[in-house]
Design a protein around this motif. Sequence first.
Motif, PDB file in Angstrom:
ATOM      1  N   VAL A 174       0.818  -1.289   0.028  1.00  0.00           N
ATOM      2  CA  VAL A 174      -0.067  -0.113   0.064  1.00  0.00           C
ATOM      3  C   VAL A 174       0.959   1.124   0.076  1.00  0.00           C
ATOM      4  O   VAL A 174       0.773   2.254  -0.759  1.00  0.00           O
ATOM      5  N   LEU A 175       1.885   1.259   0.822  1.00  0.00           N
ATOM      6  CA  LEU A 175       2.817   2.522   1.055  1.00  0.00           C
ATOM      7  C   LEU A 175       3.649   2.784  -0.434  1.00  0.00           C
ATOM      8  O   LEU A 175       3.957   3.579  -0.613  1.00  0.00           O
ATOM      9  N   TRP A 176       4.118   1.507  -0.808  1.00  0.00           N
ATOM     10  CA  TRP A 176       4.988   1.703  -1.903  1.00  0.00           C
ATOM     11  C   TRP A 176       4.111   2.054  -3.198  1.00  0.00           C
ATOM     12  O   TRP A 176       4.762   3.060  -3.644  1.00  0.00           O
ATOM     13  N   LEU A 177       3.240   1.918  -3.346  1.00  0.00           N
ATOM     14  CA  LEU A 177       2.230   2.539  -4.679  1.00  0.00           C
ATOM     15  C   LEU A 177       1.772   3.857  -4.154  1.00  0.00           C
ATOM     16  O   LEU A 177       1.811   4.686  -4.981  1.00  0.00           O
ATOM     17  N   THR A 178       1.264   3.938  -2.913  1.00  0.00           N
ATOM     18  CA  THR A 178       0.790   5.252  -2.634  1.00  0.00           C
ATOM     19  C   THR A 178       1.922   6.247  -2.512  1.00  0.00           C
ATOM     20  O   THR A 178       1.573   7.388  -3.492  1.00  0.00           O
ATOM     21  N   GLY A 179       3.034   5.799  -2.463  1.00  0.00           N
ATOM     22  CA  GLY A 179       4.331   7.222  -2.392  1.00  0.00           C
ATOM     23  C   GLY A 179       4.325   7.294  -3.814  1.00  0.00           C
ATOM     24  O   GLY A 179       4.622   8.441  -4.306  1.00  0.00           O
ATOM     25  N   ASP A 181       2.494   6.805  -6.676  1.00  0.00           N
ATOM     26  CA  ASP A 181       1.458   7.521  -7.231  1.00  0.00           C
ATOM     27  C   ASP A 181       1.202   8.899  -6.980  1.00  0.00           C
ATOM     28  O   ASP A 181       0.720   9.760  -7.684  1.00  0.00           O
ATOM     29  N   ILE A 182       1.771   9.419  -5.622  1.00  0.00           N
ATOM     30  CA  ILE A 182       1.859  10.910  -5.467  1.00  0.00           C
ATOM     31  C   ILE A 182       2.634  11.602  -6.289  1.00  0.00           C
ATOM     32  O   ILE A 182       2.584  12.828  -7.100  1.00  0.00           O
ATOM     33  N   LEU A 183       3.919  11.031  -6.385  1.00  0.00           N
ATOM     34  CA  LEU A 183       4.985  11.537  -7.398  1.00  0.00           C
ATOM     35  C   LEU A 183       4.270  11.670  -8.884  1.00  0.00           C
ATOM     36  O   LEU A 183       4.534  12.735  -9.590  1.00  0.00           O
ATOM     37  N   TYR A 184       3.903  10.471  -9.150  1.00  0.00           N
ATOM     38  CA  TYR A 184       3.190  10.323 -10.725  1.00  0.00           C
ATOM     39  C   TYR A 184       2.250  11.387 -10.875  1.00  0.00           C
ATOM     40  O   TYR A 184       2.363  11.942 -12.175  1.00  0.00           O
ATOM     41  N   ALA A 185       1.521  11.630  -9.863  1.00  0.00           N
ATOM     42  CA  ALA A 185       0.448  12.700 -10.206  1.00  0.00           C
ATOM     43  C   ALA A 185       0.811  14.270 -10.391  1.00  0.00           C
ATOM     44  O   ALA A 185       0.063  14.937 -10.596  1.00  0.00           O
ATOM     45  N   ILE A 186       2.105  14.180  -9.993  1.00  0.00           N
ATOM     46  CA  ILE A 186       3.063  15.853 -10.057  1.00  0.00           C
ATOM     47  C   ILE A 186       2.561  16.309 -11.657  1.00  0.00           C
ATOM     48  O   ILE A 186       2.432  17.289 -11.757  1.00  0.00           O
ATOM     49  N   GLN A 187       2.706  15.265 -12.504  1.00  0.00           N
ATOM     50  CA  GLN A 187       2.593  15.441 -13.928  1.00  0.00           C
ATOM     51  C   GLN A 187       1.175  15.980 -14.432  1.00  0.00           C
ATOM     52  O   GLN A 187       1.452  16.860 -15.377  1.00  0.00           O
ATOM     53  N   ASP A 188       0.184  15.725 -13.556  1.00  0.00           N
ATOM     54  CA  ASP A 188      -1.051  16.364 -14.124  1.00  0.00           C
ATOM     55  C   ASP A 188      -1.548  17.250 -13.166  1.00  0.00           C
ATOM     56  O   ASP A 188      -2.836  17.478 -13.013  1.00  0.00           O
ATOM     57  N   VAL A 189      -0.702  17.793 -12.257  1.00  0.00           N
ATOM     58  CA  VAL A 189      -1.164  18.711 -11.083  1.00  0.00           C
ATOM     59  C   VAL A 189      -1.883  20.069 -11.711  1.00  0.00           C
ATOM     60  O   VAL A 189      -3.255  20.332 -11.086  1.00  0.00           O
ATOM     61  N   SER A 190      -1.639  20.615 -13.047  1.00  0.00           N
ATOM     62  CA  SER A 190      -2.280  21.800 -13.452  1.00  0.00           C
ATOM     63  C   SER A 190      -3.640  21.401 -13.931  1.00  0.00           C
ATOM     64  O   SER A 190      -4.735  22.042 -13.984  1.00  0.00           O
ATOM     65  N   PHE A 191      -3.583  19.996 -14.695  1.00  0.00           N
ATOM     66  CA  PHE A 191      -5.005  19.667 -15.214  1.00  0.00           C
ATOM     67  C   PHE A 191      -5.852  19.131 -14.272  1.00  0.00           C
ATOM     68  O   PHE A 191      -6.996  19.511 -14.312  1.00  0.00           O
ATOM     69  N   ASP A 192      -5.365  18.720 -13.203  1.00  0.00           N
ATOM     70  CA  ASP A 192      -6.340  18.225 -11.925  1.00  0.00           C
ATOM     71  C   ASP A 192      -6.957  19.539 -11.575  1.00  0.00           C
ATOM     72  O   ASP A 192      -8.109  19.648 -11.103  1.00  0.00           O
ATOM     73  N   LYS A 193      -6.164  20.469 -11.300  1.00  0.00           N
ATOM     74  CA  LYS A 193      -6.722  21.673 -10.715  1.00  0.00           C
ATOM     75  C   LYS A 193      -7.741  22.422 -11.567  1.00  0.00           C
ATOM     76  O   LYS A 193      -8.902  22.753 -11.200  1.00  0.00           O
ATOM     77  N   SER A 209       4.319  17.704  -1.778  1.00  0.00           N
ATOM     78  CA  SER A 209       3.828  16.357  -2.375  1.00  0.00           C
ATOM     79  C   SER A 209       5.290  15.741  -2.411  1.00  0.00           C
ATOM     80  O   SER A 209       5.242  14.364  -1.821  1.00  0.00           O
ATOM     81  N   ILE A 210       6.115  16.243  -2.810  1.00  0.00           N
ATOM     82  CA  ILE A 210       7.572  15.371  -2.700  1.00  0.00           C
ATOM     83  C   ILE A 210       7.806  14.953  -1.393  1.00  0.00           C
ATOM     84  O   ILE A 210       8.415  13.730  -1.244  1.00  0.00           O
ATOM     85  N   TYR A 211       7.758  15.893  -0.560  1.00  0.00           N
ATOM     86  CA  TYR A 211       8.209  15.443   0.967  1.00  0.00           C
ATOM     87  C   TYR A 211       7.124  14.457   1.303  1.00  0.00           C
ATOM     88  O   TYR A 211       7.571  13.442   2.274  1.00  0.00           O
ATOM     89  N   ILE A 212       5.822  14.564   1.355  1.00  0.00           N
ATOM     90  CA  ILE A 212       5.069  13.464   1.696  1.00  0.00           C
ATOM     91  C   ILE A 212       5.120  12.211   1.165  1.00  0.00           C
ATOM     92  O   ILE A 212       5.063  11.067   1.813  1.00  0.00           O
ATOM     93  N   SER A 213       5.540  12.151  -0.400  1.00  0.00           N
ATOM     94  CA  SER A 213       5.811  10.914  -1.095  1.00  0.00           C
ATOM     95  C   SER A 213       7.078  10.359  -0.293  1.00  0.00           C
ATOM     96  O   SER A 213       7.139   9.028  -0.134  1.00  0.00           O
ATOM     97  N   ALA A 219       8.415   5.254   5.479  1.00  0.00           N
ATOM     98  CA  ALA A 219       7.538   4.211   6.502  1.00  0.00           C
ATOM     99  C   ALA A 219       7.659   2.962   5.743  1.00  0.00           C
ATOM    100  O   ALA A 219       7.582   1.896   6.467  1.00  0.00           O
ATOM    101  N   MET A 220       7.466   2.715   4.558  1.00  0.00           N
ATOM    102  CA  MET A 220       7.524   1.538   3.864  1.00  0.00           C
ATOM    103  C   MET A 220       8.910   0.746   4.122  1.00  0.00           C
ATOM    104  O   MET A 220       8.944  -0.346   4.584  1.00  0.00           O
TER     105      MET A 220
END
Length: 292
Positions: A174-179, A181-193, A209-213, A219-220
């Motif tokens: 869970v933590l591996w992919l969550t972390g 996917d947070i980075l991966y979502a940065i690519q679409d940050v403008s579009f998501d907003k 988001s980079i720090y959260i990831s 933790a993983m």
Amino acid sequence: MDWTKVKYFFKLIRVEHTLFMLPFVYIGAFLAANTIPNTRLLILITLALFSGRVIAMTGNRVLDAEFDKKNARTMHWPIASGKITKKEGYGIILIFTLLFFFIVYLINFTAFILSFVTIPVFLIYSLLKRYTWLSHVGLGIVEGIVPVGGWIAVTGNVYTLLSLPIVLTFLIAVLWLTGFDILYAIQDVSFDKKENLKSIPARFGVEKSIYISFFVHFAMGILITYFYFIYTNYFMLISIVLIWILILTEHLIVGKTHLERINIAFFHVNVAIGFVFLISVVGSVIINIHIL
């Protein structure tokens, strides 16, 4: 047969991304068996994983088609571009759902019953981005189901799911992919907003988001380190050290100023983490067999 459609089908499901899930389904199986599972079972869980991933990936593309059409990064994907129609997408989901049910039935009855819960989870997570910035955790839970599936394939017993090794592995997945996917979502940050889609980068910004990831992956790493106390051998210790190096490397590759390297971290470092973890478990199981 329209071979062009076949080509677009493989582009749709991104078959190469199955490499992210394969290690975890085998990890679950090896942990449950505490020995080398039989070949028939390994083949069946591989086929179940592939069919399940086709369902999840196609469902995601069908449900997000209207958004993907407007996103420059995704507008050329098969369903968004119309190379595969939504109707064909639903047909793919139906065919592979039936195939998934058949395969897990061959594995054991417990797996078959649980598959009726698993399929909705594969599909529902795609909708989370519309409602919560914790959608990344939803994708992480889908990944967490993978080692649980491998465990159930071997044990056929839901009560054993409270065993420490599989609980740790579920949380690690869970933590591996969550972390990531947070980075991966940065690519679409403008579009998501712009489209009012929810994600951690859209909610907290790129830098946070980079720090959260990194915190999630840290933790993983802590949970993976605990595996040394389950398999106290130098093979596991070396693997854990290597995983920590890979975690740090992934985040150094991306950093705050090299966001264009996200795909490098995705395709190379994350695959390496999964396979090193798998090798550490398989190697430790084999060592235990020889000790016993």
